[in-house]
Design a protein around this motif. Sequence first.
Motif, PDB file in Angstrom:
ATOM      1  N   ALA A  97       0.852  -1.191   0.000  1.00  0.00           N
ATOM      2  CA  ALA A  97       0.000   0.000   0.000  1.00  0.00           C
ATOM      3  C   ALA A  97       0.886   1.238   0.000  1.00  0.00           C
ATOM      4  O   ALA A  97       0.942   1.990   0.969  1.00  0.00           O
ATOM      5  N   PRO A  98       1.608   1.469  -1.097  1.00  0.00           N
ATOM      6  CA  PRO A  98       2.576   2.572  -1.129  1.00  0.00           C
ATOM      7  C   PRO A  98       1.904   3.938  -1.090  1.00  0.00           C
ATOM      8  O   PRO A  98       0.783   4.115  -1.568  1.00  0.00           O
ATOM      9  N   ASP A  99       2.606   4.881  -0.521  1.00  0.00           N
ATOM     10  CA  ASP A  99       2.140   6.266  -0.468  1.00  0.00           C
ATOM     11  C   ASP A  99       2.600   6.962  -1.753  1.00  0.00           C
ATOM     12  O   ASP A  99       3.799   7.134  -1.965  1.00  0.00           O
ATOM     13  N   PRO A 100       1.653   7.361  -2.637  1.00  0.00           N
ATOM     14  CA  PRO A 100       2.049   8.004  -3.899  1.00  0.00           C
ATOM     15  C   PRO A 100       2.894   9.246  -3.689  1.00  0.00           C
ATOM     16  O   PRO A 100       3.713   9.595  -4.550  1.00  0.00           O
ATOM     17  N   ALA A 101       2.693   9.909  -2.555  1.00  0.00           N
ATOM     18  CA  ALA A 101       3.449  11.132  -2.282  1.00  0.00           C
ATOM     19  C   ALA A 101       4.852  10.840  -1.777  1.00  0.00           C
ATOM     20  O   ALA A 101       5.695  11.740  -1.740  1.00  0.00           O
ATOM     21  N   ARG A 102       5.115   9.586  -1.389  1.00  0.00           N
ATOM     22  CA  ARG A 102       6.433   9.222  -0.855  1.00  0.00           C
ATOM     23  C   ARG A 102       6.939   7.932  -1.486  1.00  0.00           C
ATOM     24  O   ARG A 102       7.068   6.904  -0.824  1.00  0.00           O
ATOM     25  N   PRO A 103       7.239   7.950  -2.794  1.00  0.00           N
ATOM     26  CA  PRO A 103       7.745   6.734  -3.445  1.00  0.00           C
ATOM     27  C   PRO A 103       9.073   6.268  -2.864  1.00  0.00           C
ATOM     28  O   PRO A 103       9.442   5.099  -3.011  1.00  0.00           O
ATOM     29  N   ASP A 104       9.781   7.159  -2.205  1.00  0.00           N
ATOM     30  CA  ASP A 104      11.066   6.789  -1.606  1.00  0.00           C
ATOM     31  C   ASP A 104      10.892   5.748  -0.506  1.00  0.00           C
ATOM     32  O   ASP A 104      11.806   4.958  -0.249  1.00  0.00           O
ATOM     33  N   ARG A 105       9.720   5.739   0.143  1.00  0.00           N
ATOM     34  CA  ARG A 105       9.501   4.772   1.217  1.00  0.00           C
ATOM     35  C   ARG A 105       9.446   3.346   0.687  1.00  0.00           C
ATOM     36  O   ARG A 105       9.949   2.421   1.335  1.00  0.00           O
ATOM     37  N   ALA A 106       8.836   3.155  -0.482  1.00  0.00           N
ATOM     38  CA  ALA A 106       8.793   1.822  -1.078  1.00  0.00           C
ATOM     39  C   ALA A 106      10.196   1.374  -1.453  1.00  0.00           C
ATOM     40  O   ALA A 106      10.586   0.222  -1.219  1.00  0.00           O
ATOM     41  N   ARG A 107      10.971   2.283  -2.045  1.00  0.00           N
ATOM     42  CA  ARG A 107      12.357   1.926  -2.415  1.00  0.00           C
ATOM     43  C   ARG A 107      13.183   1.600  -1.176  1.00  0.00           C
ATOM     44  O   ARG A 107      13.996   0.664  -1.178  1.00  0.00           O
ATOM     45  N   GLU A 108      12.979   2.376  -0.123  1.00  0.00           N
ATOM     46  CA  GLU A 108      13.715   2.117   1.114  1.00  0.00           C
ATOM     47  C   GLU A 108      13.320   0.761   1.699  1.00  0.00           C
ATOM     48  O   GLU A 108      14.182   0.014   2.187  1.00  0.00           O
ATOM     49  N   ALA A 109      12.023   0.433   1.639  1.00  0.00           N
ATOM     50  CA  ALA A 109      11.560  -0.850   2.169  1.00  0.00           C
ATOM     51  C   ALA A 109      12.177  -2.012   1.403  1.00  0.00           C
ATOM     52  O   ALA A 109      12.578  -3.019   1.994  1.00  0.00           O
ATOM     53  N   VAL A 110      12.259  -1.883   0.068  1.00  0.00           N
ATOM     54  CA  VAL A 110      12.884  -2.927  -0.743  1.00  0.00           C
ATOM     55  C   VAL A 110      14.331  -3.127  -0.315  1.00  0.00           C
ATOM     56  O   VAL A 110      14.805  -4.263  -0.141  1.00  0.00           O
ATOM     57  N   GLY A 111      15.051  -2.023  -0.149  1.00  0.00           N
ATOM     58  CA  GLY A 111      16.447  -2.121   0.259  1.00  0.00           C
ATOM     59  C   GLY A 111      16.611  -2.770   1.620  1.00  0.00           C
ATOM     60  O   GLY A 111      17.506  -3.605   1.828  1.00  0.00           O
TER      61      GLY A 111
END
Length: 407
Positions: free
Chosen positions: A174-188
């Motif tokens: 459930a990614p936040d469209p305003a904070r795509p960096d959070r999804a990338r950080e979670a993957v890392g």
Amino acid sequence: MSETTSRPVGGIDPAELFGDPYAVYGRLREEGPVHRITGTDGLPAWLVTRYEDVRQALADRRLALDKRHATPGGYRGMALPPALDANLLNMDPPDHTRIRKLVSRAFTPRHVEKLRTPVRRTAELLLDACAAEEEFDLIAAYAAPLPIGVICDLLGVPGESRPDFRAWTDALVAPDPARPDRAREAVGRLLAFFTGLLADRRRQPGDDLLSALVAVRDEEDRLSEDELTSLAFLILVAGYENTVHLIGNAVAALLAHPAQLAALRAEPHLLGGAVEELARYDGPVPLAIRRFPVEDVTLGGVTVPAGETVLLSLAAAHRDPRRFPEPDRLDLTRDATGHLALGHGIHYCLGAPLARMETEIALTALFERFPDLTPACPPQELRRRPSMRSRGLVSLPVRVGPQPSRP
């Protein structure tokens, strides 16, 4: 192709879907069995809405999960590194068959039954902590930590090494469209965690599923390194993600239908069938994972070209009156066998026996401990996670009633 089923259905309003997917998909289901839609990602897809068509499509080998069958530029999925992407949700036979066999024995009903006592013990410990409060969030305090603890124990993830898997998974599902960096950080963070965990298992193997998989990789060469890492990732995330929402949605539904809850308390033998009905009524997965036809296929009388994205609406199928009479009514005495909440065909949920057992124990232990449990807010105030593919509550405030006075 008829005019009804071939016309574009435009962009689906995400807010409406997150709030009540059953109403949105229900309208589409009654308009026609298959629709050409524009998804929330702006790309076209084919949405299948009726039970029989969805069930047949789930088992149709011509509908592939492997993204290499997608039309170039016609699909925009979650960007994962190969070490997390080489998992069963992106595989077809023979690789899917080979890898599934390596872990299937850990999730057989017979093996899962051995976990019943420790799962009940974990549930009771969590409820002990909840009993100290008159009001608590059932998701954060119970529905989430129970399956997370079970799957971590099965894999052999030490208690002190368990990070916030739920936060990472939420960032992906459930990614936040305003904070795509959070999804990338979670993957890392997920990749680093699993890489480190596998290294620990190589140094110090134990009597757990993850150690066994490392041995399969290192000693028998039946897995690539990416397959090993992706399998560990999928077992952990899928092993708790859907169960959290199955438990949470089930409790919310029972609290909203006190007569059904009273019937379950009066007749505990209904529990097995009740879990099936609760999974049908408000399951954790509104949409099955996307498929890609390897050739032109006909679904519900509509021809779908090879390579285009196919979405199978479990939410619409579960409320199809052609299969389930009065489908919008929760009825714990209903024969809900045949529901698709845990899949169908070769991609049927590997952890289905575990999810069922955990949900049965979670409900039994909860209502035995707190027979006067009530919701602490109106149903319309409950917040759902903003995701088309996962239906779960952000929180579920509950009130346990008066507590025994302490000396």
